[in-house]
Write an enzyme that holds these catalytic residues in place. Sequence first.
Site, PDB file in Angstrom:
ATOM      1  N   CYS A   1      -4.768  15.592 -37.694  1.00 56.19           N
ATOM      2  CA  CYS A   1      -5.893  15.706 -37.017  1.00 56.19           C
ATOM      3  C   CYS A   1      -5.543  16.145 -35.561  1.00 56.19           C
ATOM      4  O   CYS A   1      -4.474  14.188 -35.157  1.00 56.19           O
ATOM      5  CB  CYS A   1      -7.007  14.856 -36.906  1.00 56.19           C
ATOM      6  SG  CYS A   1      -8.140  14.786 -35.276  1.00 56.19           S
TER       7      CYS A   1
ATOM      8  N   CYS B   1      -6.107  23.012 -34.081  1.00 57.39           N
ATOM      9  CA  CYS B   1      -6.845  21.891 -35.046  1.00 57.39           C
ATOM     10  C   CYS B   1      -6.446  22.686 -36.287  1.00 57.39           C
ATOM     11  O   CYS B   1      -6.550  23.969 -36.522  1.00 57.39           O
ATOM     12  CB  CYS B   1      -7.831  22.375 -34.649  1.00 57.39           C
ATOM     13  SG  CYS B   1      -9.309  21.690 -36.181  1.00 57.39           S
TER      14      CYS B   1
END
Length: 269
Positions: free
Chosen positions: A78, A189
């Site tokens: 992440c 992302c």
Amino acid sequence: MDKKEKRPTVLFFDSGVGGFSVYREAKKLLPNWHYLYCFDNAGFPYSERKEESIIHRTLAACQLINQRYPLDAMVIACNTASTVVLPPLRAAFDIPIIGTVPAIKPASEITKTKHIGLLATKGTVKRHYIDELIDKFAQDCIVERLGTTKLVEIAEQKIRGHSVDLISLKDELSSWAGMADLDTLVLGCTHFPLIKDEIQLCLPQVKYFMEPSAAIAKRIKYLLDDKNLQAQNEKYNQMFCTAHFPEESQFKKALHLWGFESLEVIKID
């Protein structure tokens, strides 16, 4: 048990299922290792959370899982979490901990037009470390930044079996549609590689998509090859989440497609 009979146990952690993009590259390179995946859906999305909350939730989940399955390595799959949790995690665990950093350096090396787009969460695009990466590696490039939560939600829906809403996707990317010389896109992302093909449909001028999954997989292999392993020879790959969710039964049926046997809810609040 002889260490040669053991498989390294690696935990992938994300607020959602975006980290699947990193996990699948690791599994492709190292198919016989033991993998755990935890997504903190009770805290999703991390881009909307304060740093203290992200640190608390990540530490709590990883410590709980490590108590049950001694870990050999951990991947914070992440980008948002990686900007804040790596120092406290490395202080708490004596194992390799690998973060996820937007691939700005390789993007600056491959672009022909020197015009790059950074697509990430709203939290990531505003982080100071993004400024530092651009200053260090891409000073000679124009770097557009687009922070979006909508694309994260679209990727989450896709992985749960829903079709991608191309109209919403195109609308979210509309500010870049007219940039004819935008030839390189940094997928900042881990959710976004899961919808790369759909993003390409919306931005046909982009020739290069840069994301760090393959590099992370190679890093895991380098760090754990020929090392003494803590983990026992667990047979099945396990998945964890932090709250029940509406499509849970349907999601469980698809777990085997990703190489997981079960999904368990853990409480970290």
